[in-house]
Scaffold this motif. Structure first.
Motif, short mmCIF file in Angstrom:
data_model
loop_
_atom_site.label_atom_id
_atom_site.label_comp_id
_atom_site.label_asym_id
_atom_site.label_seq_id
_atom_site.Cartn_x
_atom_site.Cartn_y
_atom_site.Cartn_z
N CYS A 193 0.84 -1.21 0.00
CA CYS A 193 0.00 0.00 0.00
C CYS A 193 0.87 1.25 0.00
N GLY A 194 1.98 1.21 0.75
CA GLY A 194 2.86 2.37 0.83
C GLY A 194 3.51 2.74 -0.48
N HIS A 195 3.66 1.76 -1.37
CA HIS A 195 4.27 2.04 -2.68
C HIS A 195 3.28 2.67 -3.66
N CYS A 196 2.01 2.73 -3.30
CA CYS A 196 1.01 3.33 -4.19
C CYS A 196 1.15 4.86 -4.16
N LYS A 197 1.20 5.47 -5.33
CA LYS A 197 1.44 6.92 -5.41
C LYS A 197 0.28 7.75 -4.89
N TRP A 198 -0.90 7.15 -4.73
CA TRP A 198 -2.04 7.91 -4.23
C TRP A 198 -2.17 7.82 -2.71
N VAL A 199 -1.27 7.09 -2.06
CA VAL A 199 -1.32 6.91 -0.62
C VAL A 199 -0.22 7.76 0.02
N ASP A 200 -0.59 8.54 1.04
CA ASP A 200 0.37 9.41 1.71
C ASP A 200 0.92 8.81 3.00
N GLU A 201 0.08 8.11 3.74
CA GLU A 201 0.51 7.52 5.01
C GLU A 201 -0.09 6.12 5.15
N VAL A 202 0.64 5.26 5.85
CA VAL A 202 0.15 3.91 6.15
C VAL A 202 0.28 3.69 7.65
N ILE A 203 -0.81 3.21 8.27
CA ILE A 203 -0.80 2.88 9.69
C ILE A 203 -0.98 1.37 9.81
N MET A 204 0.00 0.70 10.45
CA MET A 204 -0.05 -0.74 10.61
C MET A 204 0.59 -1.13 11.93
N PRO A 205 -0.10 -1.90 12.77
CA PRO A 205 -1.48 -2.38 12.59
C PRO A 205 -2.48 -1.28 12.96
N CYS A 206 -3.59 -1.29 12.27
CA CYS A 206 -4.65 -0.34 12.58
C CYS A 206 -5.71 -1.06 13.40
#
Length: 286
Positions: free
Chosen positions: A98-111
């Motif tokens: 998900c983090g490599h997707c250009k439309w995603v700015d932040e990733v929270i894991m685990p959520c």
């Protein structure tokens, strides 16, 4: 842990923005033309076998909210297995994809499996985006209900015909084909968790299926039978080549033995007979 996308440029600006709080109200992404507000929009999920449906979702949010910070929550392995079932990718793999997707700015894991008010406040989240149908899980009739009551929910659209479940179903329905494919590529049956008897049965079934297709093809077009027959038994076919290879091997090994002589004679006889049969058949069709 929060994983920041290196392409993100809006996060700090939004945190310092004096335009908060915004005027909220539930939204349907289909009806939104373009919302210029620097919102922080949260999308959570498992995101297993991340596919085009997921990427289209992220893009649709970016297209409709061009100045927003898109935050993706990725559920952890323990909670996902306990509440939904096993995944093919672990949580770190899902988060990095998900983090490599250009439309995603932040990733929270685990959520968190169920978003809470404290989670929204802690991460300065303005809206939660998910498809509009009630999501029943963890003894809740709709885990997004309290967000909807606050008017901070964005109803998104799913991509028809593609989902992680659909991809798994495709693999399971063609299980034998993929097992045979990997066995041919050198993957051991132990790596595939397949017993010897099952592996041999799959090979046999695949070969029978292939033979059946060939027979059907020959019945529809007899000329293809002649062509396939000549590839094996013709003057330059596989049998003749095998005999020639065996002959060279015997000669290079010091001459004929009784066994090798019998083998060579037998192969030559088979090849000659097959060639004569095929030649007479071809002539009869002329």
């Amino acid at each position: 842990a929060k994983l920041a996308n290196p392409m993100a440029t809006l996060t700090e600006k939004v945190k310092q923005s004096d335009q908060r709080p915004f005027e909220y109200g539930n939204l349907d992404i289909v009806k939104v033309e373009s919302d210029p507000r620097p919102l922080r929009i949260y999308l959570d999920g498992v995101w297993d076998m991340t596919h085009l449906g997921h990427f289209r979702l992220f893009k649709s949010v970016r297209d409709k909210f061009p100045n927003a910070t898109i935050i993706v929550g990725v559920s952890g392995d323990e909670e996902t297995v306990r509440l939904k079932g096993h995944t093919l990718m672990n949580d770190e793999e899902r988060a990095e994809t998900c983090g490599h997707c250009k439309w995603v700015d932040e990733v929270i894991m685990p959520c968190p499996w169920i978003v809470s008010q404290s989670f929204l406040d802690e991460n300065n989240i303005d809206y939660v985006a998910h498809d509009g149908l009630p999501y029943v899980s963890a003894n809740s009739n709709d885990i997004y209900d309290f967000v909807k009551q606050q008017g901070r929910f964005i109803a998104t659209q799913r991509t028809d015909g593609i989902s992680t479940t659909d991809l798994i179903n495709r693999i399971v329905s063609r299980y034998n084909e993929f097992v045979f494919r990997n066995l041919k590529r050198g993957v051991s049956r132990q790596e595939l968790n397949v017993s010897w008897t099952r592996a041999e049965r799959i090979k046999l079934q695949t070969n029978v299926k292939r033979t059946t297709k060939n027979v059907e093809k020959w019945l529809e077009d007899p000329q293809t039978f002649v062509q396939d027959f000549l590839k094996v038994f013709g003057e330059k076919g596989k049998i003749v080549q095998k005999v020639q290879q065996k002959k060279e091997k015997i000669l290079n090994g010091g001459g004929y033995t009784t066994w090798s002589l019998k083998y060579a004679v037998g192969c030559c006889a088979c090849a000659t007979s097959a060639y004569l049969i095929s030649r007479n058949y071809v002539r009869s069709q002329e």
